[in-house]
Design a protein around this motif. Structure first.
Motif, PDB file in Angstrom:
ATOM      1  N   VAL A 182       0.837  -1.208   0.000  1.00 53.86           N
ATOM      2  CA  VAL A 182       0.000   0.000   0.000  1.00 53.86           C
ATOM      3  C   VAL A 182       0.867   1.252   0.000  1.00 53.86           C
ATOM      4  CG1 VAL A 182      -1.651   1.322   1.370  1.00 53.86           C
ATOM      5  CG2 VAL A 182      -1.961  -1.146   1.090  1.00 53.86           C
ATOM      6  N   ARG A 183       1.936   1.235   0.769  1.00 51.28           N
ATOM      7  CA  ARG A 183       2.817   2.403   0.810  1.00 51.28           C
ATOM      8  C   ARG A 183       3.463   2.655  -0.550  1.00 51.28           C
ATOM      9  NH1 ARG A 183       7.707   2.110   4.895  1.00 51.28           N
ATOM     10  NH2 ARG A 183       8.536   0.788   3.223  1.00 51.28           N
ATOM     11  N   TYR A 184       3.959   1.590  -1.170  1.00 49.27           N
ATOM     12  CA  TYR A 184       4.613   1.760  -2.470  1.00 49.27           C
ATOM     13  C   TYR A 184       3.595   2.207  -3.519  1.00 49.27           C
ATOM     14  CZ  TYR A 184       7.702   0.873  -6.423  1.00 49.27           C
ATOM     15  OH  TYR A 184       8.477   1.012  -7.546  1.00 49.27           O
ATOM     16  N   ALA A 185       2.375   1.656  -3.450  1.00 54.67           N
ATOM     17  CA  ALA A 185       1.348   2.029  -4.421  1.00 54.67           C
ATOM     18  C   ALA A 185       0.965   3.500  -4.292  1.00 54.67           C
ATOM     19  CB  ALA A 185       0.110   1.154  -4.236  1.00 54.67           C
ATOM     20  N   GLY A 186       1.123   4.061  -3.109  1.00 55.31           N
ATOM     21  CA  GLY A 186       0.825   5.472  -2.921  1.00 55.31           C
ATOM     22  C   GLY A 186       1.965   6.385  -3.315  1.00 55.31           C
ATOM     23  N   LYS A 202      -5.335  -1.830  -6.999  1.00 57.34           N
ATOM     24  CA  LYS A 202      -6.284  -1.823  -5.884  1.00 57.34           C
ATOM     25  C   LYS A 202      -6.740  -3.238  -5.552  1.00 57.34           C
ATOM     26  CE  LYS A 202      -8.370   2.742  -6.747  1.00 57.34           C
ATOM     27  NZ  LYS A 202      -9.637   3.418  -7.117  1.00 57.34           N
ATOM     28  N   HIS A 203      -7.054  -4.013  -6.590  1.00 59.65           N
ATOM     29  CA  HIS A 203      -7.533  -5.378  -6.365  1.00 59.65           C
ATOM     30  C   HIS A 203      -6.456  -6.249  -5.721  1.00 59.65           C
ATOM     31  CE1 HIS A 203     -11.003  -5.176  -9.537  1.00 59.65           C
ATOM     32  NE2 HIS A 203     -11.189  -4.391  -8.502  1.00 59.65           N
ATOM     33  N   LEU A 204      -5.211  -6.084  -6.159  1.00 53.88           N
ATOM     34  CA  LEU A 204      -4.117  -6.851  -5.556  1.00 53.88           C
ATOM     35  C   LEU A 204      -4.017  -6.551  -4.060  1.00 53.88           C
ATOM     36  CD1 LEU A 204      -1.126  -6.732  -8.095  1.00 53.88           C
ATOM     37  CD2 LEU A 204      -2.303  -8.760  -7.257  1.00 53.88           C
ATOM     38  N   CYS A 205      -4.014  -5.277  -3.714  1.00 52.65           N
ATOM     39  CA  CYS A 205      -3.881  -4.884  -2.306  1.00 52.65           C
ATOM     40  C   CYS A 205      -5.091  -5.337  -1.495  1.00 52.65           C
ATOM     41  CB  CYS A 205      -3.708  -3.369  -2.201  1.00 52.65           C
ATOM     42  SG  CYS A 205      -2.156  -2.745  -2.898  1.00 52.65           S
ATOM     43  N   GLN A 251       4.451  -8.097  -7.058  1.00 51.83           N
ATOM     44  CA  GLN A 251       3.764  -7.635  -8.264  1.00 51.83           C
ATOM     45  C   GLN A 251       3.493  -6.140  -8.203  1.00 51.83           C
ATOM     46  OE1 GLN A 251       3.203  -9.636 -10.786  1.00 51.83           O
ATOM     47  NE2 GLN A 251       2.067  -8.234 -12.103  1.00 51.83           N
ATOM     48  N   VAL A 252       3.076  -5.647  -7.048  1.00 51.49           N
ATOM     49  CA  VAL A 252       2.816  -4.218  -6.888  1.00 51.49           C
ATOM     50  C   VAL A 252       4.105  -3.414  -7.076  1.00 51.49           C
ATOM     51  CG1 VAL A 252       2.131  -2.422  -5.245  1.00 51.49           C
ATOM     52  CG2 VAL A 252       0.811  -4.547  -5.394  1.00 51.49           C
ATOM     53  N   HIS A 253       5.196  -3.932  -6.554  1.00 52.90           N
ATOM     54  CA  HIS A 253       6.481  -3.238  -6.678  1.00 52.90           C
ATOM     55  C   HIS A 253       7.058  -3.317  -8.092  1.00 52.90           C
ATOM     56  CE1 HIS A 253       6.469  -3.066  -2.299  1.00 52.90           C
ATOM     57  NE2 HIS A 253       7.558  -2.335  -2.331  1.00 52.90           N
ATOM     58  N   GLY A 254       6.565  -4.242  -8.892  1.00 54.27           N
ATOM     59  CA  GLY A 254       7.093  -4.387 -10.244  1.00 54.27           C
ATOM     60  C   GLY A 254       8.535  -4.845 -10.226  1.00 54.27           C
ATOM     61  N   GLY A 255       9.349  -4.328 -11.155  1.00 53.77           N
ATOM     62  CA  GLY A 255      10.746  -4.744 -11.245  1.00 53.77           C
ATOM     63  C   GLY A 255      11.526  -4.417  -9.988  1.00 53.77           C
ATOM     64  N   MET A 256      11.141  -3.341  -9.286  1.00 54.06           N
ATOM     65  CA  MET A 256      11.837  -2.954  -8.066  1.00 54.06           C
ATOM     66  C   MET A 256      11.732  -4.046  -7.001  1.00 54.06           C
ATOM     67  SD  MET A 256      13.575  -0.754  -6.376  1.00 54.06           S
ATOM     68  CE  MET A 256      13.973  -0.384  -4.670  1.00 54.06           C
ATOM     69  N   GLY A 257      10.613  -4.752  -6.957  1.00 56.21           N
ATOM     70  CA  GLY A 257      10.408  -5.773  -5.941  1.00 56.21           C
ATOM     71  C   GLY A 257      11.345  -6.949  -6.060  1.00 56.21           C
ATOM     72  N   PHE A 258      11.884  -7.166  -7.251  1.00 57.68           N
ATOM     73  CA  PHE A 258      12.764  -8.305  -7.474  1.00 57.68           C
ATOM     74  C   PHE A 258      14.234  -7.980  -7.224  1.00 57.68           C
ATOM     75  CE2 PHE A 258       8.955  -9.445  -9.746  1.00 57.68           C
ATOM     76  CZ  PHE A 258       8.838 -10.795  -9.513  1.00 57.68           C
ATOM     77  N   THR A 259      14.520  -6.740  -6.886  1.00 59.97           N
ATOM     78  CA  THR A 259      15.904  -6.365  -6.638  1.00 59.97           C
ATOM     79  C   THR A 259      16.310  -6.735  -5.224  1.00 59.97           C
ATOM     80  OG1 THR A 259      15.321  -4.135  -5.863  1.00 59.97           O
ATOM     81  CG2 THR A 259      15.679  -4.424  -8.234  1.00 59.97           C
ATOM     82  N   TRP A 260      17.616  -6.887  -5.020  1.00 66.72           N
ATOM     83  CA  TRP A 260      18.140  -7.253  -3.710  1.00 66.72           C
ATOM     84  C   TRP A 260      17.905  -6.151  -2.689  1.00 66.72           C
ATOM     85  CZ3 TRP A 260      19.378 -11.670  -1.649  1.00 66.72           C
ATOM     86  CH2 TRP A 260      20.117 -11.699  -0.456  1.00 66.72           C
TER      87      TRP A 260
END
Length: 316
Positions: A182-186, A202-205, A251-260
């Motif tokens: 939610v924080r990242y989505a905002g 929204k649906h994911l969250c 998924q919400v974070h996109g490519g950023m979520g997969f980084t170390w």
């Protein structure tokens, strides 16, 4: 029945959250990942002094004298902070293994089934085992849950409490990934607006929150009843909330979520490991199926027995 938290329980949860935020925040978590040290002995002793491990130990034995509902709240906060180490096993060993209650001893357990045990190289004892069994380190998906190949048996009397406290850890992680998503989505903007304004996000969250709250209800209820089947159901729901919640957070974070650099992957890796501890999905499903089968047989038997009035009428 009133399942709302009491003022003392809310204060306990707030106190643990404050302790962990000050002692094991994001920087400490990252330092642990970088160093590979899953168990900080100094922190372990501080947790012992705070009553983390002796929470359910009777007061005459040097414990706090609280119950499973309070322990669940404490472990939920530990899961939220991604606090590493054999927390559940050491907690269960309080009053059984010398030093476990005070945090001066680190105790692990054969809670993964098969030949694997976590934190064997950092532990002073194994719950229910005599002496330290030999082991060979193996690669773990979670950098802060080192695994060893060894052999041993988990004492059955600890299985239910261990499963429930592990479910509480999973619950804390699931709730934390909701907050992160939610924080990242905002904050993250795309096409001139925060991505949280898009329906798909929204649906994911929303699905993350629903799974986490359903798991919270099941975990809290099982802590009150202590019923084996309800604990199995709570573990199933908490595992799903933690694993799927971390995936959706990625998924919400996109490519950023997969980084170390992001913390999301750490929640996912820890959730994968915990899902195999104490009660796996298959074990929990088998336990629930057996309970439902027993209840169905009992109901069928009750329906088949004629009442006294019917027997008298039939005789007349």
């Amino acid at each position: 029945m009133d399942f709302r938290l009491t003022e003392d329980q809310r204060d306990l949860r707030a106190g643990v959250r404050e302790l962990l935020a000050g002692r094991y925040g994001r920087e400490a978590l990252r330092e642990s990942v970088a160093s590979g040290a899953a168990v900080d002995r100094r922190l372990w002793r501080e947790l012992g002094e705070a009553g983390f491990f002796s929470l359910r130990l009777p007061e005459p034995e040097g414990g706090v004298g609280l119950g499973l509902p309070e322990a669940v709240l404490v472990f939920e906060e530990a899961g939220r902070a991604l606090l590493p180490g054999p927390l559940v096993a050491t907690h269960l060993a309080a009053g059984v293994v010398p030093g476990a209650a005070t945090g001066s001893a680190v105790v692990t357990a054969f809670d993964l089934g098969g030949p694997l045990v976590a934190h064997l190289g950092e532990a002073d004892a194994v719950l229910g085992a005599e002496g330290m069994p030999p082991g060979e380190p193996v690669r773990s998906v979670d950098p802060l849950t080192p695994l060893w190949r060894s052999s041993g048996v988990l004492p059955p009397k600890h299985r239910e409490a261990g499963a429930l406290l592990t479910a509480a850890l999973q619950l804390g992680s699931a709730l934390r990934t909701v907050e992160l998503a939610v924080r990242y989505a905002g904050e993250r903007e795309q096409f001139g607006q925060p991505i949280g304004g898009f329906q798909a996000v929204k649906h994911l969250c929303a699905r993350m929150l629903v799974r986490a709250e359903v798991a919270r209800t099941a975990v809290y209820a099982a802590a009150v009843t202590g019923d084996a089947a309800e604990i199995a159901a709570a573990k199933l729901l908490a595992d799903e909330a933690a694993v799927r919640g971390a995936r959706d957070c990625l998924q919400v974070h996109g490519g950023m979520g997969f980084t170390w650099e992001a913390d999301v992957h750490l929640h996912l890796k820890r959730a994968w490991v915990r899902a195999e501890q104490w009660h796996t999905a298959r074990e929990a499903e088998e336990l629930l199926a057996a309970r439902l089968g027993t209840e169905a047989e009992a109901e069928a038997g009750a329906d088949a027995e004629p009442d006294a009035e019917s027997e008298v009428a039939a005789m007349g």
